[in-house]
Design an enzyme around this catalytic site. Structure first.
Site, PDB file in Angstrom:
ATOM      1  N   ASP A   1       6.855   4.010   3.648  1.00  0.00           N
ATOM      2  CA  ASP A   1       7.130   5.124   4.554  1.00  0.00           C
ATOM      3  C   ASP A   1       8.643   5.154   4.773  1.00  0.00           C
ATOM      4  O   ASP A   1       9.382   5.701   3.957  1.00  0.00           O
ATOM      5  CB  ASP A   1       6.314   4.893   5.831  1.00  0.00           C
TER       6      ASP A   1
ATOM      7  N   ASP B   1       0.817  -1.207   0.000  1.00  0.00           N
ATOM      8  CA  ASP B   1       0.000   0.000   0.000  1.00  0.00           C
ATOM      9  C   ASP B   1       0.856   1.264   0.000  1.00  0.00           C
ATOM     10  O   ASP B   1       0.677   2.162  -0.813  1.00  0.00           O
ATOM     11  CB  ASP B   1      -0.959   0.004   1.201  1.00  0.00           C
TER      12      ASP B   1
ATOM     13  N   LYS C   1       6.044   7.936   0.401  1.00  0.00           N
ATOM     14  CA  LYS C   1       6.263   9.234   1.027  1.00  0.00           C
ATOM     15  C   LYS C   1       7.643   9.739   0.611  1.00  0.00           C
ATOM     16  O   LYS C   1       8.622   8.999   0.665  1.00  0.00           O
ATOM     17  CB  LYS C   1       6.172   9.116   2.549  1.00  0.00           C
TER      18      LYS C   1
ATOM     19  N   ASP D   1      -5.152   2.374   7.175  1.00  0.00           N
ATOM     20  CA  ASP D   1      -5.971   2.589   8.365  1.00  0.00           C
ATOM     21  C   ASP D   1      -5.367   3.584   9.344  1.00  0.00           C
ATOM     22  O   ASP D   1      -4.159   3.843   9.342  1.00  0.00           O
ATOM     23  CB  ASP D   1      -6.159   1.268   9.112  1.00  0.00           C
TER      24      ASP D   1
HETATM   25  P1  IMP Z   1       7.642   1.427   6.577  1.00  0.00           P
HETATM   26  O1  IMP Z   1       8.303   0.151   7.008  1.00  0.00           O
HETATM   27  O2  IMP Z   1       8.033   2.581   7.455  1.00  0.00           O
HETATM   28  O3  IMP Z   1       7.834   1.736   5.123  1.00  0.00           O
HETATM   29  O4  IMP Z   1       6.127   1.275   6.911  1.00  0.00           O
HETATM   30  C1  IMP Z   1       5.240   0.759   6.054  1.00  0.00           C
HETATM   31  C2  IMP Z   1       3.956   0.364   6.755  1.00  0.00           C
HETATM   32  O5  IMP Z   1       3.552   1.312   7.778  1.00  0.00           O
HETATM   33  C3  IMP Z   1       2.866   0.375   5.728  1.00  0.00           C
HETATM   34  O6  IMP Z   1       2.733  -0.887   5.122  1.00  0.00           O
HETATM   35  C4  IMP Z   1       1.651   0.781   6.537  1.00  0.00           C
HETATM   36  O7  IMP Z   1       1.054  -0.359   7.109  1.00  0.00           O
HETATM   37  C5  IMP Z   1       2.182   1.644   7.645  1.00  0.00           C
HETATM   38  N1  IMP Z   1       2.056   3.070   7.299  1.00  0.00           N
HETATM   39  C6  IMP Z   1       3.070   3.903   6.984  1.00  0.00           C
HETATM   40  N2  IMP Z   1       2.605   5.134   6.713  1.00  0.00           N
HETATM   41  C7  IMP Z   1       1.268   5.088   6.863  1.00  0.00           C
HETATM   42  C8  IMP Z   1       0.213   6.074   6.693  1.00  0.00           C
HETATM   43  O8  IMP Z   1       0.413   7.258   6.364  1.00  0.00           O
HETATM   44  N3  IMP Z   1      -1.067   5.637   6.921  1.00  0.00           N
HETATM   45  C9  IMP Z   1      -1.344   4.357   7.294  1.00  0.00           C
HETATM   46  N4  IMP Z   1      -0.391   3.407   7.441  1.00  0.00           N
HETATM   47  C10 IMP Z   1       0.905   3.772   7.232  1.00  0.00           C
HETATM   48 MG    MG Z   2       0.926  -2.163   5.643  1.00  0.00          MG
END
Ligand code: IMP
Ligand code: MG
Length: 181
Positions: A105, A102, A133, A161
Site C-alpha cells: 500500500d 500480500d 496499489k 482481511d
Molecule cells: P503499507 O505499509 O502501507 O504498504 O501497508 C501494508 C499492509 O497494510 C499490508 O501488509 C496489509 O496488511 C495492510 N493493507 C494495506 N492495504 C490493504 C487492503 O486493501 N486490504 C487489506 N489490508 C491492507
Molecule cells: Mg499484511
C-alpha cells in the site's frame, strides 16, 4: 460460501486469475534461483494463503520462515513505524531470501522489513508481492515479483482481511460503498 456477506462489492481478481499469476511467478522464481535453495519469509497474517499456493508451485529446495508485524496507526493507514510481533526463527545470513507479502500500500512496511532483513546479511533479498496499489507508494521500492497492480482501494480476500475477516475468500474483492475500513 466462504463467509461472504453484503459488505462485499465487486470482485477485482477471480480465483483463476490469481492462481494463474501465482503459477507464473513460481515458474520465474524456479528459473531465477535454479541450482540454489531458497528461504521464503512470509509476512503474517496476510501472506499465508499466497505463500502456501506459491510454495507448492516452486520446484526448488525450500525453507519457510515467518515474521509478524504490526504498524502503528489506524486499522487501514500505515504510519511507517513497524513493531515486530514475531521475529524469524532461523538465521538467514548467507541465504537466498524471498520476502512474500500480500499487498503493498504505502510501501512503508515493506521498506522497514527490507532494511531489517538486510542487517541479517542474506546472500540475496528479493520481494514477491501479489498486489501493489498504484500511485501511492511513499518510497521507491524494488519488487522483483509483482502479481497485479490495483487501484488504491481497500480490498479483501486471498489472505487480506477487513477486521480479521474474509481472509479465506479464494478471490479478491472490494468492500461495498459505504463500508468503511
Ligand atoms: P503499507 O505499509 O502501507 O504498504 O501497508 C501494508 C499492509 O497494510 C499490508 O501488509 C496489509 O496488511 C495492510 N493493507 C494495506 N492495504 C490493504 C487492503 O486493501 N486490504 C487489506 N489490508 C491492507
Ligand atoms: Mg499484511
Amino acid at each position: 460460501m466462504f463467509g461472504e456477506t453484503a459488505e462485499l462489492g465487486e470482485v477485482l481478481l477471480t480465483e483463476d486469475e490469481i492462481q494463474s499469476k501465482i503459477r507464473e511467478m513460481a515458474k520465474r522464481i524456479t528459473e531465477d534461483y535454479r541450482e540454489r535453495s531458497l528461504v521464503l519469509v512470509g509476512v503474517l497474517k496476510g501472506a499465508f494463503i499466497m505463500m502456501s499456493d506459491l510454495a507448492r508451485e516452486i520446484d526448488l529446495p525450500l525453507e519457510f520462515d515467518f515474521m509478524a508485524v504490526s504498524s502503528y496507526g489506524s486499522a487501514t493507514r500505515t504510519s511507517g513505524v513497524v513493531r515486530i510481533l514475531k521475529d524469524l526463527d532461523f538465521e538467514i545470513s548467507g541465504r537466498h531470501v524471498l520476502l512474500v507479502e500480500d499487498i503493498i500500500d504505502s510501501g512503508l512496511t515493506l521498506k522497514y522489513l527490507l532494511k531489517y532483513l538486510s542487517t541479517r546479511k542474506p546472500a540475496s533479498l528479493e520481494v514477491c508481492a501479489l498486489l501493489r496499489k498504484t500511485g501511492i507508494q511513499k518510497v521507491p521500492l524494488d519488487v522483483r515479483y509483482e502479481g497485479f497492480e490495483i487501484p488504491p482501494v481497500f480490498v479483501v480476500g486471498y489472505g487480506l482481511d477487513f477486521l480479521q475477516r474474509y481472509r479465506n475468500l479464494p478471490y479478491v474483492a472490494v468492500l461495498r460503498d459505504g463500508v468503511q475500513p
